[in-house]
Design an enzyme around this catalytic site. Structure first.
Site, PDB file in Angstrom:
ATOM      1  CG  ASP A 483      -2.030  -0.790   1.267  1.00 20.31           C
ATOM      2  OD1 ASP A 483      -2.739  -0.726   0.284  1.00 20.31           O
ATOM      3  OD2 ASP A 483      -2.252  -1.516   2.259  1.00 20.31           O
TER       4      ASP A 483
HETATM    5  C1  BGC Z   1      -0.568   1.522   6.035  1.00 21.92           C
HETATM    6  C2  BGC Z   1      -0.787   0.218   5.342  1.00 21.92           C
HETATM    7  C3  BGC Z   1      -2.256   0.021   5.206  1.00 21.92           C
HETATM    8  C4  BGC Z   1      -2.888   1.201   4.497  1.00 21.92           C
HETATM    9  C5  BGC Z   1      -4.361   1.025   4.449  1.00 21.92           C
HETATM   10  C6  BGC Z   1      -1.202   2.606   5.253  1.00 21.92           C
HETATM   11  O1  BGC Z   1      -1.027   3.827   5.900  1.00 21.92           O
HETATM   12  O2  BGC Z   1       0.788   1.733   6.225  1.00 21.92           O
HETATM   13  O3  BGC Z   1      -0.203  -0.831   6.037  1.00 21.92           O
HETATM   14  O4  BGC Z   1      -2.530  -1.118   4.497  1.00 21.92           O
HETATM   15  O5  BGC Z   1      -2.566   2.403   5.114  1.00 21.92           O
HETATM   16  O6  BGC Z   1      -5.053   2.103   3.980  1.00 21.92           O
HETATM   17  C1  NOJ Z   2      -2.064  -3.883   5.088  1.00 17.74           C
HETATM   18  C2  NOJ Z   2      -3.156  -4.048   4.109  1.00 17.74           C
HETATM   19  O1  NOJ Z   2      -4.293  -4.515   4.767  1.00 17.74           O
HETATM   20  C3  NOJ Z   2      -2.775  -4.982   3.004  1.00 17.74           C
HETATM   21  O2  NOJ Z   2      -3.775  -5.014   2.046  1.00 17.74           O
HETATM   22  C4  NOJ Z   2      -1.464  -4.579   2.408  1.00 17.74           C
HETATM   23  O3  NOJ Z   2      -1.123  -5.492   1.415  1.00 17.74           O
HETATM   24  C5  NOJ Z   2      -0.394  -4.469   3.455  1.00 17.74           C
HETATM   25  N1  NOJ Z   2      -0.828  -3.546   4.444  1.00 17.74           N
HETATM   26  C6  NOJ Z   2       0.940  -4.034   2.887  1.00 17.74           C
HETATM   27  O4  NOJ Z   2       0.978  -2.695   2.598  1.00 17.74           O
END
Ligand code: BGC
Ligand code: NOJ
Length: 806
Positions: A483
């Protein structure tokens, strides 16, 4: 240091110190009604959707921590305590909290008064039961005062914490002898109410928080309890609560059972009110009367236990490694249920107010969960496919109550579509149910757009193929699995979301990770096509997969490992050329799993993982972490080094490396990574790790972080699914296949006794894995030598006894 122990025979984790380093929680409920409960009784309850139907209030990030929940106060003369220790923190003579499968029991003792407080939600009931058995273990008569306490949430958890100019005026309750009803907004736009009932006579109650606590007081010093006198307050606006006051007389050795019921009811529009214009309470009363019978409660608890027994029994292993048995038989699968039910919506870290059901998240949960409850999986697959657009792109999340795509986060995560292929394929492999492909599913939930699920998969594949960049690799869009790798966003404004701010139009960033996904899941799609009479489609996509492999080999390899991506300008990401973020873990895992590149390249990629990314707790996401903000990379470089995507052990992707090792037949290396962060193996370092030792957390701070080894964000993580897949399907090697069950163990040297029981498509498999150099690689099935790994299911055979030699 440990704060408890595993009790495998009861499938429980038994916490023996109430002051765990972070709240250690459990989940109650499975079918639309959920409770989160910590070792002290903290937590909250909701129906379906932690944002839109929050029943009890939880204050996140409050101080002291975890002072929201279901609390009971006991008073023996001048001594006051809580059986769960908080909020009073009175020293207890005994304390234990047993977190089991769908229930928690807090057992404690003070002044020779023992209590056992059991919390659970019966299957298929919108009701949390708190059953307290209280016993006088002294030799004198005791007169105990008992106060209950729970705080109502004004339904929408976001409004509840933001809109105080309204909130402080709307709270309404009704009191009907032992039952306190919460009915805020019931007069106007709501058809639901909640209630909190106790099955004994009460001598008082309170429903107004300010009155119960007294001015400027906290839950550790409520005036009502301290003065031992309920005030019969009736909330009118303010913060409505529910508190009962009971007096319990106990002779020496006498025990009593007191039952509290916290329930939720929806009424039809037409019979919302009774003749007095009050809540029509028929449904609540029915529930109350049903569970006023203690044998019904016992039965409900037995049913819950049986449900879990049955669900977990689909895959059971007996080996000489107790920790492994514990993970596979109990905790991997248990955590999977929570992730499947709630995606990433409601935990102690996911506040339940933002993210609903994540598209890629749920698809991946399904990969691990599908064998547990295939019927639920099917329903989920359809819900997920319904938020896909016709061009194959998908909403990134949907709201559980409405099932509508979440427009706030929108679309544009270019890995999302392919996860639908992965999840559907896993479902078919588990069940053999190809009919699912014929089910008509709408695009973007619009009536009239329904097409067979198969067309949705096709749209997913087409999406990738129609979004390729300059190197023939998939365009990344907002981000792929990671993400925080936001290669097209160039965010300059603090506070702006990296995921939703507009991408720059020149952005043509490409993802090697999605390339790996396309090869891996594209091949599964081809397999599906072949079995679904779509030969031409199979041939076409196969050819595209070959091209993708070539592009990945040509442009996605960086000498000693797989490259991560190309940024918006076509510069390499995750390359030895970079100063920071030279190597990323994801493509090493996924490209090897997709069997891209030569064997020696694959070995080299994993050797690089070992050299640069491995730490005491697994493999870090990248190396070296970014020390400055790289505008062309996005959120990943916004985290301090060693945290989250910037170089923590992001547990979710560790099992990809485990699987990759098994594919290269490196059993010990695979197991070594597995055990570095598998909860049961690191129970002893709870003081460093801090989160629950029975479930995975999302991250463990990496070597460059100050708090190296500290875990964060427990429970709702794709780690649950992937670690289980890595262990059950790749190390133990029992793998569903379109045509049957594949037996392909890659067993580490410390295991010398393994028997697996697997229920698969109405057959019972008992698989013994035996170490025998002379017979290595061979197998017998029902006594006969068998020369393939795949056991094709023969419907007339119900039991398969397999011996696999390794
Ligand atoms: C986080 C990710 C998460 C995402 C979801 C980010 O700020 O670091 O781990 O999956 O937000 O929106
Ligand atoms: C958390 C999210 O839920 C998942 O979809 C994502 O792949 C990981 N963060 C890695 O960024």
């Amino acid at each position: 240091m440990k704060y408890g122990h595993f009790d495998d025979s009861n499938k429980e984790y038994v916490i023996s110190h109430p002051m765990t380093p972070t709240p250690w929680i459990n989940y109650l409920g499975n079918h639309g009604f959920y409770g989160l409960i910590s070792q002290i009784g903290g937590g909250y309850t909701f129906y379906e959707d932690a944002k839109l139907r929050r029943i009890t209030r939880y204050r996140y990030n409050q101080i002291p921590t975890d002072y929201s929940g279901r609390f009971y106060y006991l008073r023996d003369e001048q001594d006051i305590w809580n059986p769960g220790f908080l909020p009073m923190k009175t020293k207890l003579d005994d304390y234990k909290c047993r977190h089991g499968m769908g229930y928690s029991i807090i057992e404690s003792k003070k002044n020779d008064v023992s209590t056992s407080l059991k919390f659970f939600i019966p299957l298929d009931e919108y009701l949390e039961i708190h059953q307290m058995v209280i016993k006088n273990e002294s030799d004198v008569d005791k007169k105990i005062d008992l106060y209950s306490y729970t705080e109502w949430n004004l339904w929408n958890a976001v409004d509840d914490q933001t809109n105080f100019q309204r909130n402080l005026n709307i709270g309404e309750v009704e009191i009907d002898s032992q039952t306190i009803y919460h009915k805020t907004e019931y007069r106007e736009r709501r058809n639901h109410y909640a209630f909190y009932h106790v099955n004994q006579d009460i001598c008082g109650y309170d429903t107004d928080r300010a009155t119960f606590l007294g001015l400027y007081r906290g839950l550790h010093e409520p005036e009502v309890v301290l003065n031992n006198k309920s005030k019969q307050s009736v909330a009118s606006g303010g913060s409505p609560i529910a508190s009962h006051h009971l007096q319990i007389n106990l002779k020496p050795n006498e025990e009593k059972t007191i039952v509290f019921l916290l329930g939720y009811v929806e009424n039809d529009d037409v019979d919302k009110f009774d003749e007095l214009n009050q809540i029509n309470k028929i449904h609540a009363k029915k529930l109350i009367s049903k569970y006023s019978d203690l044998t019904k409660i016992e039965q409900a608890f037995r049913d819950l236990k049986e449900y879990w027994e049955k669900t977990l029994n689909k895959y059971q292993v007996d080996s000489n490694d107790d920790k492994l048995n514990r993970m596979v038989n109990i905790w991997h699968q248990y955590q999977l249920m929570a992730t499947f039910n709630l995606s990433r919506s409601a935990s102690y870290y996911e506040s339940g107010t933002g993210r609903g059901i994540g598209f890629r998240d749920s698809c991946q949960d399904i990969l691990g969960f599908v064998h547990m409850v295939p019927e639920k999986t099917k329903e989920r697959l359809i819900d997920l496919a319904s938020i896909q657009f016709k061009d194959g792109s998908t909403y990134h999340q949907y709201q559980p109550l409405t099932k509508m795509g979440n427009a706030d986060i929108g679309t544009g995560f270019n890995d999302d579509p392919l996860w639908l292929v992965a999840a559907t394929s896993a479902y078919i492999k588990e069940t053999g149910d190809y009919d699912i492909l014929n089910i008509k599913v709408p695009f973007n939930n619009e009536k009239g757009t329904e097409e067979p699920l198969f067309n949705h998969l096709k749209a997913s594949i087409r999406f990738t193929l129609s979004h390729l960049g300059p190197h023939g690799l998939p365009l990344i869009g907002r981000a792929d699995w990671n993400d925080c790798l936001n290669l097209n966003c160039f965010s300059e404004e603090p506070g702006e979301s990296f995921q939703t701010s507009e991408n720059k139009s020149f952005g043509r960033a490409e993802s090697v990770f999605i390339a790996g996904m396309f090869v891996k899941y594209g091949l599964e799609y081809v397999d599906i096509c072949k079995r679904y009479q779509k030969e031409d489609e199979a041939a076409y996509v196969n050819a595209e997969i070959e091209k993708m492999k070539t592009h990945t080999k040509t442009f996605g390899w960086d000498d000693k490992w797989f490259l991560r991506a190309y940024d918006a300008f076509g510069h390499k990401v995750g390359s030895n050329e970079n100063q920071e973020g030279k190597i990323y873990v994801e493509p090493q895992g996924f490209c090897v799993m997709a069997d891209i590149g030569s064997k020696s390249q694959q070995e080299q990629a994993l050797a690089s993982v070992d050299q640069y990314l491995k730490n005491d707790y697994g493999v870090e996401l990248l190396y070296p972490p970014y020390t400055k903000y790289h505008i062309e990379l996005g959120e990943i470089s916004s985290y301090p080094p060693g945290y989250k995507e910037n170089g923590s052990v992001f547990n979710h992707n560790n099992p990809w490396i485990v699987i990759a090792y098994t594919m290269l037949d490196k059993a010990n290396e695979a197991f070594d990574i597995y055990k570095r962060n598998a909860p049961a193996y690191i129970e002893d370092i709870s003081d460093i790790h801090k989160t629950e030792p029975y479930v995975y957390s999302q991250t463990i701070a990496g070597r460059s972080a100050k708090n190296y080894g500290e875990a964060k964000n427990s429970w709702l993580t794709g780690t649950a699914a992937w670690t289980y897949i890595a262990m059950s399907q790749h190390i133990l090697g029992i793998r569903p296949h379109f045509d049957g069950l594949e037996i392909d163990p890659v067993i580490p040297s410390h295991l010398d006794h393994i028997v697996i029981k697997r229920q698969f498509r109405n057959c019972n498999f008992e698989i013994k894995i035996i170490r025998d150099e002379t017979k290595k690689g061979s197998m017998t099935v029902n006594g006969k030598t068998y020369d393939r790994k795949l056991i094709v299911i023969d419907k007339s055979i119900k039991r398969y006894d397999v011996i696999a030699y390794v």
